[in-house]
Design a protein around this motif. Structure first.
Motif, mmCIF file in Angstrom:
data_model
loop_
_atom_site.group_PDB
_atom_site.id
_atom_site.type_symbol
_atom_site.label_atom_id
_atom_site.label_comp_id
_atom_site.label_asym_id
_atom_site.label_seq_id
_atom_site.Cartn_x
_atom_site.Cartn_y
_atom_site.Cartn_z
ATOM 1 N N ASP A 53 0.866 -1.190 0.000
ATOM 2 C CA ASP A 53 0.000 0.000 0.000
ATOM 3 C C ASP A 53 0.901 1.239 0.000
ATOM 4 O OD1 ASP A 53 -1.553 2.217 0.685
ATOM 5 O OD2 ASP A 53 -2.859 1.086 2.017
ATOM 6 N N PRO A 54 0.982 1.979 -1.108
ATOM 7 C CA PRO A 54 1.935 3.095 -1.183
ATOM 8 C C PRO A 54 1.645 4.209 -0.179
ATOM 9 C CG PRO A 54 0.436 3.124 -3.074
ATOM 10 C CD PRO A 54 0.215 1.832 -2.370
ATOM 11 N N GLU A 55 0.376 4.481 0.097
ATOM 12 C CA GLU A 55 0.044 5.530 1.063
ATOM 13 C C GLU A 55 0.494 5.129 2.470
ATOM 14 O OE1 GLU A 55 -4.061 6.532 0.823
ATOM 15 O OE2 GLU A 55 -3.934 7.300 -1.234
ATOM 16 N N LYS A 56 0.277 3.870 2.813
ATOM 17 C CA LYS A 56 0.715 3.394 4.134
ATOM 18 C C LYS A 56 2.235 3.449 4.245
ATOM 19 C CE LYS A 56 -1.271 -0.282 5.816
ATOM 20 N NZ LYS A 56 -1.617 -1.725 6.013
ATOM 21 N N SER A 69 10.585 5.131 0.834
ATOM 22 C CA SER A 69 9.589 4.063 0.919
ATOM 23 C C SER A 69 9.494 3.362 -0.435
ATOM 24 C CB SER A 69 8.221 4.614 1.332
ATOM 25 O OG SER A 69 7.705 5.501 0.348
ATOM 26 N N TYR A 70 9.127 2.073 -0.390
ATOM 27 C CA TYR A 70 9.065 1.245 -1.592
ATOM 28 C C TYR A 70 7.769 0.430 -1.601
ATOM 29 C CZ TYR A 70 14.142 2.036 -2.111
ATOM 30 O OH TYR A 70 15.387 2.590 -2.272
ATOM 31 N N LEU A 71 7.344 0.042 -2.815
ATOM 32 C CA LEU A 71 6.240 -0.907 -2.965
ATOM 33 C C LEU A 71 6.756 -2.344 -3.028
ATOM 34 C CD1 LEU A 71 3.949 0.827 -5.636
ATOM 35 C CD2 LEU A 71 3.616 0.702 -3.167
ATOM 36 N N ASP A 72 7.950 -2.526 -3.546
ATOM 37 C CA ASP A 72 8.528 -3.852 -3.765
ATOM 38 C C ASP A 72 9.701 -4.048 -2.803
ATOM 39 O OD1 ASP A 72 9.810 -6.140 -4.656
ATOM 40 O OD2 ASP A 72 9.550 -5.676 -6.774
ATOM 41 N N TYR A 73 9.584 -5.028 -1.924
ATOM 42 C CA TYR A 73 10.661 -5.255 -0.949
ATOM 43 C C TYR A 73 11.950 -5.690 -1.630
ATOM 44 C CZ TYR A 73 10.301 -10.398 -1.221
ATOM 45 O OH TYR A 73 10.333 -11.692 -1.629
#
Length: 347
Positions: A53-56, A69-73
């Motif tokens: 969740d990009p907002e989180k 922050s990233y979407l993909d670990y």
């Protein structure tokens, strides 16, 4: 300062402290959340977080002062090249995340419980971590509290004599979500002995089974683990989240989870008499876990929640599930059915 990244910006990853703050006994043990722990640690700094969740992810990055922050670990690990990766997602991807981190240069892995969803996954995690030389600590936070550390030392020093039994008073909690804590504490009190067999009665419906996969997290109505060092380990349906060690010379008992510790020893008439203990300080188990992991990374040491201990702890729970599936018979270890999978919806 070691560089740390957190995968998963949900409850244990970032927000559980908001639930606990104000609790009469747990507030002094904050922080609990992974991100909060790194933000307060003097051993590792939080450099980045990731979440689907990009907002989180961005909200947690800003809250705890991470740089990105990233979407993909995977992208986060390959780009940031962290010393420590903290895995705080639901259990479904724990194994693949641990393996990827170990195979891509991460030196220390902090993985939330439950460890994984099958013993096949646990075996893959052990292989990857040991092959890479990475250090590992399991997120069963009670193991890292001053009270349970004190309890373990007293057991090793003979305060209760030869340990006969360790008992978890934890109610009919869910096997993986709740009783992975209890399994680790029974193992800890049995001095991390290997396990001979497990036996259990768990609560589910026949419709919850899909072949070798249990599609629910079953309640543990009764559980037993026989440790190879002779200690008996019991999961009881009595609620309270308290733990007891009984030995030939006396007993140790926690009250209100890990708020206080009681020590009683037998007198000449075999009557238990209470002994005085020095006050046990309140400390954050998360900070203690991180410091222990950092020490292991920097000094090529070992952690108390290492990957072998974590697998042993998790295998107890799968042993209880398999025993109950087979009608309550004792199931010898190592567990033969490594493909047995517990995978609740949403995991």
């Amino acid at each position: 300062m070691l560089r740390a990244c957190v995968i998963g910006c949900g409850r244990m990853g970032a927000t559980i402290d908001d639930e606990i703050r104000g609790h009469p006994t747990r507030t002094p043990t904050l922080p609990w959340a992974h991100a909060a722990g790194f933000a307060e640690s003097d051993r590792a700094e939080l450099t980045a977080v990731s979440d689907v969740d990009p907002e989180k992810a961005e909200r947690i990055r800003e809250r705890y002062g991470a740089k990105r922050s990233y979407l993909d670990y995977r992208e986060m690990i390959l780009t940031e090249k962290p010393d420590i990766v903290s895995i705080a997602t639901r259990p479904g991807p724990h194994a693949e995340m641990t393996v990827f981190a170990a195979e891509n240069g991460v030196k220390g892995i902090y993985c939330e419980k439950p460890l994984c969803c099958s013993m096949e996954e646990a075996d893959a995690m052990v292989e990857a971590v040991e092959r890479s030389g990475a250090k590992f600590n399991y997120g069963v936070n009670r193991r890292y509290t001053p009270l349970f550390r004190k309890m373990r030392r007293m057991i090793e020093e003979g305060a209760v004599g030869n340990v006969q039994a360790c008992i978890a008073f934890c109610g009919v909690g869910s096997a993986m979500w709740s009783h992975t804590h209890a399994a680790d504490l029974l193992l800890n009190m049995a001095q991390d002995s290997e396990v001979s067999y497990a036996q259990g009665a768990l609560r589910w419906a026949e419709s919850d089974w899909d072949g070798n996969t249990l599609r629910t997290d079953p309640g543990v109505e009764m559980g037993y683990a026989r440790f190879k060092n002779g200690v008996h380990g019991y999961f009881t349906a009595a609620s309270g989240y308290e733990f007891e060690v009984s030995g030939t010379k006396g007993k140790l008992r926690t009250h209100n989870d890990y708020s206080t510790l009681e020590w009683r020893t037998y007198d000449q008439w075999s009557v238990l008499q209470r002994q005085e203990l020095e006050p046990i300080p309140a400390q954050s188990p998360t900070l203690n876990l991180i410091a222990e992991l950092a020490d292991a990374v920097e000094n090529d040491g070992e952690t108390t929640g290492n990957i072998q201990v974590a697998r042993r702890s998790q295998e107890i729970m799968f042993g209880l599930v398999e025993s109950s599936r087979l009608g309550g018979v004792p199931v010898p270890f190592p567990l033969e059915n490594r493909g047995l999978r517990v995978m609740r919806d949403g995991w």
